[in-house]
Design an enzyme around this catalytic site. Structure first.
Site, PDB file in Angstrom:
ATOM      1  N   LYS A   1       0.590  -1.406  -0.229  1.00  0.00           N
ATOM      2  CA  LYS A   1      -0.055  -0.047   0.266  1.00  0.00           C
ATOM      3  C   LYS A   1       1.075   1.207   0.121  1.00  0.00           C
ATOM      4  O   LYS A   1       1.700   1.137   0.862  1.00  0.00           O
ATOM      5  CB  LYS A   1      -0.996  -0.254   1.364  1.00  0.00           C
TER       6      LYS A   1
ATOM      7  N   LYS B   1     -12.984  -7.538  -7.797  1.00  0.00           N
ATOM      8  CA  LYS B   1     -13.255  -8.147  -6.794  1.00  0.00           C
ATOM      9  C   LYS B   1     -14.457  -8.625  -7.552  1.00  0.00           C
ATOM     10  O   LYS B   1     -15.853  -8.299  -7.239  1.00  0.00           O
ATOM     11  CB  LYS B   1     -13.697  -6.887  -5.610  1.00  0.00           C
TER      12      LYS B   1
HETATM   13 MG    MG Z   1      -7.082  -1.570  -4.722  1.00  0.00          MG
END
Ligand code: MG
Length: 330
Positions: free
Chosen positions: A136, A240
């Site tokens: 991240k 997703k």
């Molecule tokens: Mg992402």
């Protein structure tokens, strides 16, 4: 006519997740149950992430209430496209439940937290056998993170891969600095360098720099991925599946267009996850490492299902987990 029932769930996350919208502490969703005239029962999971751009839980519940306890197939077929999570769940509940053996294996990407913590976590994950990592970024200052980036790369063995996820946090200038730096480094791809609204910037960056870019926040539902494909997007799509709509539609799109896709978790329970892993390990959705964590997000085996290690295979898929969760919700 099918019998329809649903139950809402709310589970605290074992470890809260840092998101662009603050701490995410609990997962709320709905389990749906369909029974056809022959007595065949199927379960599906609605797991929305409203701040990511899906329908809300309240909207999903309202739709479930409207179905009533007896529902026509036509009504299930005609759920509006923006209800990607509901459409995923209904297709799951109507689909095969047997969980026939999934023959393939795929590596799993381990998540590295933002900041300097990433280096020590990386060492532990390497020891555990992981070879794909997602870090991240876009949380701290670019200069600080670029230093950490070099620290991470110094620890990375030659055969390992690093992906970066900026969650749309950079502006054009910051993104350009990063992309330049990544050009000659072992970076698999960079996820969502700038915000979804910055469409021209995304397309421009993808054209101007050699490093692969991936859309994530930009492509919540399959329809959005199709639209970006139509715009000529040359990079990857992080999908997703629990948010995107019916799995069969996703499978069809990938096989017919050869879209380069990364399959990722939406922090769904073992119910949604098993269907997704089954599709990913049965077919040819992707060859890339799966964006699925260890699976212990709830700290409860019933909801988490099998623990996922560095390689996902058939043992990561629970067989018919819906019934047990349904009973647990009584
Ligand atoms: Mg992402």
């Amino acid at each position: 006519m099918q019998q329809f029932a649903y139950k809402s769930y709310r589970r605290p996350l074992h470890t809260s997740l840092r998101t662009a919208h603050g701490r995410w502490r609990e997962r709320e969703g709905i389990i749906v149950r369909l029974e056809d005239e022959s007595g065949r029962v199927g379960f599906g999971e609605i797991a929305p992430i409203p701040w990511f751009g899906t329908e809300t839980l309240v909207e999903a519940e309202e739709l479930c209430r409207k179905f009533g306890d007896k529902v026509e197939a036509a009504m299930l077929d005609n759920v509006p496209e923006r209800f990607g999570c509901v459409r995923f769940a209904l297709a799951q509940a109507r689909g095969p439940q047997d969980g026939s053996a999934a023959p393939n294996r795929l590596p799993v990407a381990a998540l590295l937290p933002a900041g300097h913590e990433a280096v020590s976590i990386l060492k532990g994950k390497l020891e555990a056998g992981f070879l794909a990592f997602k870090w991240k970024v876009g949380v701290g200052a670019v200069d600080d993170e670029l230093v950490l980036f070099d620290d991470l790369l110094a620890e990375l063995p030659a055969h390992a891969k690093l992906r970066l996820d900026a969650n749309g946090a950079w502006n054009h200038r910051q993104a350009a600095r990063w992309l330049e730096r990544c050009a000659d480094r072992p970076v698999e791809f960079i996820e969502q360098p700038v915000a979804p609204a910055e469409e021209d910037t995304l397309l421009g960056l993808a054209e101007d720099f050699p490093v692969l870019l991936a859309l994530d926040e930009s492509v919540v539902r399959l329809a959005e991925a199709r639209r970006w494909q139509g715009l000529g997007w040359p990079g990857l799509f992080v999908i997703k599946p629990a948010l995107a709509g019916p799995l069969a539609e996703l499978t069809e799109w990938i096989s017919s267009t050869k879209a380069d896709v990364v399959i990722s978790s939406a922090i769904e329970t073992v119910l949604g996850r098993s269907a997704i892993l089954h599709a990913a390990l049965s077919g040819t959705l992707t060859q890339r490492a799966l964006g699925f964590g260890p699976g212990a997000v709830f700290g409860d085996r019933r909801w988490d299902g099998p623990v996922i290690g560095p390689v996902a295979d058939a043992s990561c898929i629970a067989v018919n987990p819906g019934e047990e969760l349904w009973i647990a919700l009584n």
